[in-house]
Write a protein that holds these residues in place. Structure first.
Motif, PDB file in Angstrom:
ATOM      1  N   GLY A 219      42.181  38.267  14.990  1.00  0.00           N
ATOM      2  CA  GLY A 219      41.826  37.182  15.895  1.00  0.00           C
ATOM      3  C   GLY A 219      43.016  36.566  16.594  1.00  0.00           C
ATOM      4  N   ARG A 220      44.154  37.270  16.605  1.00  0.00           N
ATOM      5  CA  ARG A 220      45.371  36.758  17.239  1.00  0.00           C
ATOM      6  C   ARG A 220      45.583  37.391  18.613  1.00  0.00           C
ATOM      7  NH1 ARG A 220      48.127  33.791  13.685  1.00  0.00           N
ATOM      8  NH2 ARG A 220      47.656  34.091  11.479  1.00  0.00           N
ATOM      9  N   ILE A 221      45.998  36.574  19.561  1.00  0.00           N
ATOM     10  CA  ILE A 221      46.258  37.057  20.917  1.00  0.00           C
ATOM     11  C   ILE A 221      47.528  37.897  20.921  1.00  0.00           C
ATOM     12  CG2 ILE A 221      46.872  36.348  23.263  1.00  0.00           C
ATOM     13  CD1 ILE A 221      45.061  33.894  22.790  1.00  0.00           C
ATOM     14  N   GLN A 222      47.446  39.093  21.476  1.00  0.00           N
ATOM     15  CA  GLN A 222      48.602  39.979  21.558  1.00  0.00           C
ATOM     16  C   GLN A 222      49.082  40.202  22.989  1.00  0.00           C
ATOM     17  OE1 GLN A 222      50.349  40.899  18.944  1.00  0.00           O
ATOM     18  NE2 GLN A 222      48.902  39.791  17.653  1.00  0.00           N
ATOM     19  N   ARG A 223      48.183  40.105  23.945  1.00  0.00           N
ATOM     20  CA  ARG A 223      48.549  40.317  25.353  1.00  0.00           C
ATOM     21  C   ARG A 223      47.652  39.491  26.254  1.00  0.00           C
ATOM     22  NH1 ARG A 223      49.987  45.762  24.007  1.00  0.00           N
ATOM     23  NH2 ARG A 223      52.016  46.179  24.947  1.00  0.00           N
ATOM     24  N   GLN A 224      48.212  39.138  27.428  1.00  0.00           N
ATOM     25  CA  GLN A 224      47.415  38.556  28.501  1.00  0.00           C
ATOM     26  C   GLN A 224      47.752  39.318  29.769  1.00  0.00           C
ATOM     27  OE1 GLN A 224      48.075  34.434  29.570  1.00  0.00           O
ATOM     28  NE2 GLN A 224      46.510  34.494  31.142  1.00  0.00           N
ATOM     29  N   ILE A 225      46.720  39.756  30.471  1.00  0.00           N
ATOM     30  CA  ILE A 225      46.897  40.488  31.723  1.00  0.00           C
ATOM     31  C   ILE A 225      46.182  39.717  32.819  1.00  0.00           C
ATOM     32  CG2 ILE A 225      46.373  42.594  33.007  1.00  0.00           C
ATOM     33  CD1 ILE A 225      46.944  42.646  29.276  1.00  0.00           C
ATOM     34  N   ILE A 226      46.904  39.470  33.910  1.00  0.00           N
ATOM     35  CA  ILE A 226      46.312  38.808  35.074  1.00  0.00           C
ATOM     36  C   ILE A 226      46.100  39.864  36.141  1.00  0.00           C
ATOM     37  CG2 ILE A 226      46.686  37.127  36.907  1.00  0.00           C
ATOM     38  CD1 ILE A 226      48.282  35.474  34.889  1.00  0.00           C
TER      39      ILE A 226
ATOM     40  N   MET B 284      46.332  32.275  17.131  1.00  0.00           N
ATOM     41  CA  MET B 284      44.904  32.538  16.987  1.00  0.00           C
ATOM     42  C   MET B 284      44.221  32.252  18.330  1.00  0.00           C
ATOM     43  SD  MET B 284      44.452  33.672  13.961  1.00  0.00           S
ATOM     44  CE  MET B 284      42.682  33.642  13.807  1.00  0.00           C
ATOM     45  N   ALA B 285      43.342  33.146  18.721  1.00  0.00           N
ATOM     46  CA  ALA B 285      42.600  32.952  19.962  1.00  0.00           C
ATOM     47  C   ALA B 285      41.685  31.742  19.798  1.00  0.00           C
ATOM     48  CB  ALA B 285      41.776  34.192  20.281  1.00  0.00           C
ATOM     49  N   PRO B 286      41.700  30.815  20.739  1.00  0.00           N
ATOM     50  CA  PRO B 286      40.809  29.653  20.646  1.00  0.00           C
ATOM     51  C   PRO B 286      39.346  30.114  20.521  1.00  0.00           C
ATOM     52  CG  PRO B 286      42.433  29.301  22.371  1.00  0.00           C
ATOM     53  CD  PRO B 286      42.569  30.733  21.926  1.00  0.00           C
ATOM     54  N   ASP B 287      38.672  29.564  19.537  1.00  0.00           N
ATOM     55  CA  ASP B 287      37.296  29.982  19.255  1.00  0.00           C
ATOM     56  C   ASP B 287      36.321  29.333  20.231  1.00  0.00           C
ATOM     57  OD1 ASP B 287      35.397  31.440  17.884  1.00  0.00           O
ATOM     58  OD2 ASP B 287      35.138  29.941  16.303  1.00  0.00           O
ATOM     59  N   PHE B 288      35.195  29.988  20.403  1.00  0.00           N
ATOM     60  CA  PHE B 288      34.116  29.447  21.228  1.00  0.00           C
ATOM     61  C   PHE B 288      32.812  30.097  20.821  1.00  0.00           C
ATOM     62  CE2 PHE B 288      35.875  33.040  23.629  1.00  0.00           C
ATOM     63  CZ  PHE B 288      34.746  33.813  23.848  1.00  0.00           C
ATOM     64  N   THR B 289      31.732  29.422  21.133  1.00  0.00           N
ATOM     65  CA  THR B 289      30.382  29.957  21.011  1.00  0.00           C
ATOM     66  C   THR B 289      29.703  29.729  22.357  1.00  0.00           C
ATOM     67  OG1 THR B 289      30.275  29.449  18.652  1.00  0.00           O
ATOM     68  CG2 THR B 289      28.173  29.804  19.793  1.00  0.00           C
ATOM     69  N   LEU B 290      29.225  30.814  22.957  1.00  0.00           N
ATOM     70  CA  LEU B 290      28.577  30.729  24.266  1.00  0.00           C
ATOM     71  C   LEU B 290      27.297  31.552  24.268  1.00  0.00           C
ATOM     72  CD1 LEU B 290      31.675  31.262  26.596  1.00  0.00           C
ATOM     73  CD2 LEU B 290      30.456  29.108  26.215  1.00  0.00           C
ATOM     74  N   GLU B 291      26.380  31.172  25.120  1.00  0.00           N
ATOM     75  CA  GLU B 291      25.152  31.949  25.321  1.00  0.00           C
ATOM     76  C   GLU B 291      25.435  33.052  26.338  1.00  0.00           C
ATOM     77  OE1 GLU B 291      20.577  31.382  26.892  1.00  0.00           O
ATOM     78  OE2 GLU B 291      21.670  29.637  26.129  1.00  0.00           O
TER      79      GLU B 291
END
Length: 195
Positions: free
Chosen positions: A172-179, A58-65
């Protein structure tokens, strides 16, 4: 007198050789940087990751402005695919990918059920106004949350290099990370391969 002149000439010759070597190394380094800047982003192996996040987590949750004063909570985007991007205004590869992110957002995001969330590393910026001016100059319309503390990017997402992007599925699950920078074609390909 002749010995001192010979000594001066030898010293000047050695300085010229050292300076020439230094200049040659600087030119080669510049060429390496120029060559690397042509390379597009690369995918991180999240299946065999030794540290950090892994595929299917699960992608770590956050709340941001956001820069518009609204708040965005990642978990409230469940049901949509999310391209979560970490970036800064001073980052050349970030600048390079922004038009592609916006073009994808304009052309495909709605019909492909995608939200782009471009988290600005505000703690590394001169001011929030810089972020607003950047967004305006690139005509960015997707949400741009402001990250005032490093914890989210470093501790939760293990972002050490920007731009870094995560492809998150509708659950809500991470499937890929691209740098590195993404282009419109790659964005479309990666997002079409997740549910």
């Amino acid at each position: 007198m002749k010995k001192s002149m010979i000594g001066v000439v030898v010293v000047l010759a050695l300085i010229a050789i050292m300076l020439g070597g230094y200049i040659k190394k600087q030119i080669e380094a510049s060429e390496d940087v120029a060559e690397q800047s042509k390379i597009k982003g690369y995918e991180v192996d999240l299946v065999n990751a030794e540290f950090g996040i892994q595929k299917g987590q699960m992608a770590p949750d956050f709340t941001l402005e956001t820069i518009t004063g609204e708040t965005i909570t990642l978990s409230q985007l469940k049901g949509k695919k999310v391209l979560l991007n970490f970036w800064a205004t001073w980052c050349p590869p970030c600048k390079e990918e922004m038009p592609d992110l916006q073009n994808y957002y304009d052309r495909y995001a709605k019909e492909e059920n995608v939200e782009i969330v471009a988290v600005n590393l505000t703690f590394r910026q001169n001011s929030i106004e810089d972020v607003r001016l950047f967004a305006k100059s690139y005509d960015l319309t997707f949400p741009i949350p402001l990250l005032h503390k490093e914890a989210l990017s470093l501790e939760k997402y293990k972002v050490l290099t920007i731009p870094s992007s995560f492809m998150i599925d509708t659950e809500g699950r991470i499937q890929r990370q691209i740098i590195g920078p993404l282009n419109e074609e790659t964005i479309q390909q990666y997002l079409s391969e997740i549910n």
